[in-house]
Write an enzyme that holds these catalytic residues in place. Structure first.
Site, PDB file in Angstrom:
ATOM      1  CG  ASP A   1       1.946   6.991  -1.526  1.00 33.11           C
ATOM      2  OD1 ASP A   1       1.288   6.076  -1.020  1.00 33.11           O
ATOM      3  OD2 ASP A   1       2.670   6.850  -2.530  1.00 33.11           O
TER       4      ASP A   1
ATOM      5  N   GLY B   1      -6.896   2.363  -1.356  1.00 39.97           N
ATOM      6  CA  GLY B   1      -8.280   1.925  -1.183  1.00 39.97           C
ATOM      7  C   GLY B   1      -8.525   1.143   0.091  1.00 39.97           C
TER       8      GLY B   1
ATOM      9  CD  GLU C   1      -9.162   0.232   7.922  1.00 45.58           C
ATOM     10  OE1 GLU C   1     -10.045   0.642   8.671  1.00 45.58           O
ATOM     11  OE2 GLU C   1      -8.753  -0.940   7.920  1.00 45.58           O
TER      12      GLU C   1
ATOM     13  CG  ASP D   1       1.426   1.805  -7.047  1.00 42.32           C
ATOM     14  OD1 ASP D   1       0.581   2.234  -6.242  1.00 42.32           O
ATOM     15  OD2 ASP D   1       2.636   2.098  -6.996  1.00 42.32           O
TER      16      ASP D   1
HETATM   17  C1  GLA Z   1       3.248   4.543  -4.321  1.00 39.78           C
HETATM   18  C2  GLA Z   1       2.097   5.224  -5.052  1.00 39.78           C
HETATM   19  C3  GLA Z   1       2.531   5.566  -6.459  1.00 39.78           C
HETATM   20  C4  GLA Z   1       3.748   6.473  -6.411  1.00 39.78           C
HETATM   21  C5  GLA Z   1       4.864   5.800  -5.637  1.00 39.78           C
HETATM   22  C6  GLA Z   1       6.042   6.729  -5.408  1.00 39.78           C
HETATM   23  O1  GLA Z   1       3.543   3.309  -4.871  1.00 39.78           O
HETATM   24  O2  GLA Z   1       0.951   4.418  -5.044  1.00 39.78           O
HETATM   25  O3  GLA Z   1       1.476   6.195  -7.158  1.00 39.78           O
HETATM   26  O4  GLA Z   1       3.402   7.698  -5.827  1.00 39.78           O
HETATM   27  O5  GLA Z   1       4.405   5.366  -4.363  1.00 39.78           O
HETATM   28  O6  GLA Z   1       7.025   6.160  -4.619  1.00 39.78           O
END
Ligand code: GLA
Length: 500
Positions: free
Chosen positions: A266, A305, A307, A326
Site C-alpha cells: 500500500d 489506481g 498512474e 477506499d
Molecule cells: C489504505 C488502504 C486500505 C487499508 C488501509 C490501512 O487506506 O487503501 O485498504 O489497507 O490503508 O491503513
C-alpha cells in the site's frame, strides 16, 4: 524616597512576573503527542503552534502528512482549533498547564479519538528519509498465481486496527467450517496494524497483538487456507506502522519464512519521498524481492489506481492492483466505484486483475439488494472477492449473498472476456459478459430510487436468443422470449441471468 524605590522594585518584579506568566501560557513551539496503540507500539503526532495574542495558527504533522490548523483561538491557556475539513475534520481543544499541553481530538461526529499530554519537542516534526535510488524498469516474470481472481477475506473493512492473532484464528476456523472455504474463499489476509519494530539486523517483528506469526501461518494452513500480510513501500503504512522502505528484501524474506502466501502493498507514506511517476519502479523492487524468495506469494498492489496502474501492474509482478480509493460501507461509495469500472475491465488478464477494493457485504451499511448489486458488479468485473465482514457471525442473508456459488462462478469464469455495457436507460444499466462454453452473463442494475422494469432485446446486446436462462439470485430458471427479456429490478438492486 524609600517609598519610591520600593514602588520601582515592585514594578520590576510585577513586570517580570507578568512576563513569566505570559511565557508559560504561550503555546508557540513544537509539541509531541505520543500515544500508545496498545500493542507495544506508539504513534506520534506533532503540533506546530504559533500563538499571537488570542490567535493560534500552525499545523499538525502525522505520518508524514502536514495539515494546516484553522480557526485557532487561545483564551487564558485554553485553546481550540480545527484540522482538515468535511467528514475528516477533527477539532482539537485543550489547555496548557506548566509544560504540559493537554489535548483532546474529536472526530466530525463528536467522538474523542485521541487524548493525552503533549510535551515540548526538540525533535523536528516528521522528516521523510531521503529517496533511495530506484532500479531500471524490467518485466518481472509472471509468478503463475491467481489464475482466477483471488478470493478470501481481509481484516481492514470491519476490524480496522482491532485485529489480532486470536481473531485471525477464529476467522480461519469460521471460513473452514461455514462454507466459505468450499466456495473458494481461501486467503485470510491481515491488513494494517500487525507491525512492531524493526531490529538492528533490519528484521521486522510483529507487535504484541501477534505473538508468533509463523505459528499463526501454520494454524491457518492447517485449516486448508492461505494467509496474507500487508505493508507499504514507504517508511510507514497508512495507519503509521512500520513500512518496508529500504527493507524490501528483508521483509519479503521474513514473510516467506513465516509462511505467508499473499502481500498487499500500500503506497501510503511513499508519497512523502517519491513522485507518483516513481511508483512503477518502487513496486518492481518488491515484485523482484518476492520472487527471489521462491515462495509463491500473491502480490496485490494498492496505490488507488494512480498512474493508470492497469497499464503496468502486471509488469512489476502484480497479481492485482487497486483501481480506486477506499470503499466505504454505503451505497454512494460502492456504486460510485462499481459503475466506474467497465472502461478498464479489458485490462484484467489471467493472473493480473483489476481490484475495485474489498467487499463490504455484511457490514451493515447497505440493504441486502445493495449488497447483491455489490456482489454482482464485482463478479461481472472479475474482481478479487475479499470479504470484509466479520465472517464468524453472518446473517443468513449475508451468507446467501457471499456464498452464492452461481455468482461466484461468474467471477471465476475462465473465458477471459471483459464485461461491457449493453444498454443504459435513465438510472438503469445492463451489462453482458461472454462466459466459457458459449454462455453469457447478463446483469441488470437499477441505480434509481424507484423499482424499474428494464428490457433488453437480444439483438441490442449482440446475444443469440438463449434456449436456457437462469436467474442467479432468484435461484430459478426463467422463461425468455425470442426477442428479449424484461427484468423487474428493485431499488438499488440487480437481476443477474446466466444464458445459453
Ligand atoms: C489504505 C488502504 C486500505 C487499508 C488501509 C490501512 O487506506 O487503501 O485498504 O489497507 O490503508 O491503513
Amino acid at each position: 524616597m524609600v517609598m519610591k524605590r520600593a514602588l520601582i522594585v515592585f514594578g520590576i518584579f510585577a513586570a517580570s512576573g507578568l512576563a513569566y506568566l505570559s511565557a508559560q501560557t504561550d503555546l508557540s513551539g513544537i509539541w509531541l503527542l505520543r500515544t500508545s496503540n496498545n500493542d507495544g507500539t506508539y504513534r506520534k503526532t506533532f503540533f506546530k503552534l504559533n500563538q499571537q495574542g488570542s490567535g493560534l495558527t500552525g499545523s499538525v504533522d502525522f505520518n508524514y502528512r502536514n495539515i494546516e490548523i484553522a480557526n485557532g483561538t487561545v483564551d487564558n491557556g485554553k485553546f481550540h482549533f480545527a484540522v482538515g475539513n468535511g467528514r475528516r475534520q477533527r477539532t482539537v481543544e485543550g489547555s496548557l498547564t506548566g509544560d504540559r499541553l493537554h489535548l483532546e481530538m474529536k472526530s466530525a461526529d463528536g467522538k474523542v479519538i485521541e487524548e493525552g499530554d503533549a510535551q515540548r519537542s526538540s525533535e523536528q516534526a516528521m522528516v521523510p528519509p531521503p529517496p533511495r535510488p530506484l532500479p531500471a524498469l524490467h518485466d518481472v516474470p509472471d509468478n503463475g498465481l491467481a489464475r482466477t481472481p483471488p478470493m478470501g477475506w481481509n481484516s481492514w473493512n470491519h476490524f480496522s486496527h482491532r485485529i489480532d492473532d486470536k481473531t485471525v484464528r477464529e476467522i480461519a476456523d469460521a471460513m473452514a467450517s461455514n462454507g466459505m472455504k468450499d466456495a473458494g474463499y481461501i486467503y485470510v489476509n491481515i491488513d494494517d496494524t500487525w507491525q512492531g519494530e524493526r531490529d538492528a539486523s533490519g528484521r521486522i517483528h510483529a507487535n504484541t497483538k501477534f505473538p508468533d506469526m509463523k505459528a499463526l501461518a501454520d494454524y491457518v494452513h492447517s485449516k486448508g487456507l492461505k494467509i496474507g500480510i500487508y505493508s507499504s513501500p514507504g517508511p510507514t503504512t497508512c495507519a503509521a506502522y512500520t513500512g518496508s522502505f529500504g527493507h524490501e528484501t528483508d521483509d519479503a524474506n521474513t514473510y516467506a519464512e513465516w509462511g505467508f502466501d499473499y502481500l498487499k502493498y500500500d503506497w501510503c507514506s511513499a508519497s512523502a519521498i517519491y513522485k507518483d511517476t516513481d511508483m512503477q519502479r518502487l513496486y518492481q523492487v518488491m515484485g523482484d524481492a518476492l520472487q527471489a524468495t521462491h515462495r509463491p506469494i500473491v502480490f496485490s498492489l494498492c496505490q488507488y489506481g494512480r498512474e493508470d496502474v492497469w497499464n503496468w501492474g502486471a509488469k512489476v509482478g502484480g497479481n492485482s492492483w487497486r483501481t480506486t480509493g477506499d470503499i466505504s460501507d454505503n451505497w454512494k461509495s460502492m456504486s460510485k466505484i462499481g459503475f466506474s469500472q467497465l472502461k478498464i475491465a479489458p485490462y484484467a488478464t489471467v493472473g493480473h486483475w483489476n481490484d475495485p477494493d474489498m467487499l463490504e457485504i455484511g457490514n451493515g451499511g447497505m440493504s441486502d439488494n445493495e449488497y447483491k448489486t455489490h456482489m454482482t458488479m464485482w463478479s461481472m468485473l472479475r474482481s478479487p472477492l475479499l470479504a470484509g465482514n466479520d465472517v464468524r457471525d453472518m446473517s443468513a442473508e449475508t451468507k446467501s449473498i457471499l456464498l452464492n456459488k452461481d455468482v461466484i462462478a461468474i467471477d471465476q469464469d475462465r473465458a477471459g472476456k471483459p464485461a461491457k455495457l449493453a444498454k443504459t436507460d435513465g438510472e438503469t444499466e445492463i451489462w453482458t459478459r461472454p462466459l466459457a462454453g458459449g454462455a453469457t452473463a447478463l446483469a441488470f442494475f437499477n441505480r434509481g430510487d424507484q423499482p424499474a422494469k428494464v428490457t433488453l432485446q437480444w439483438s441490442d446486446a449482440g446475444v443469440k436468443a438463449p434456449k436456457h436462462a437462469r436467474d442467479l439470485w432468484a435461484h430459478k430458471d426463467v422463461k425468455v422470449s425470442k426477442t428479449g427479456y424484461t427484468a423487474e429490478v428493485p431499488v438499488h438492486g440487480t437481476v443477474l441471468l446466466w444464458l445459453k
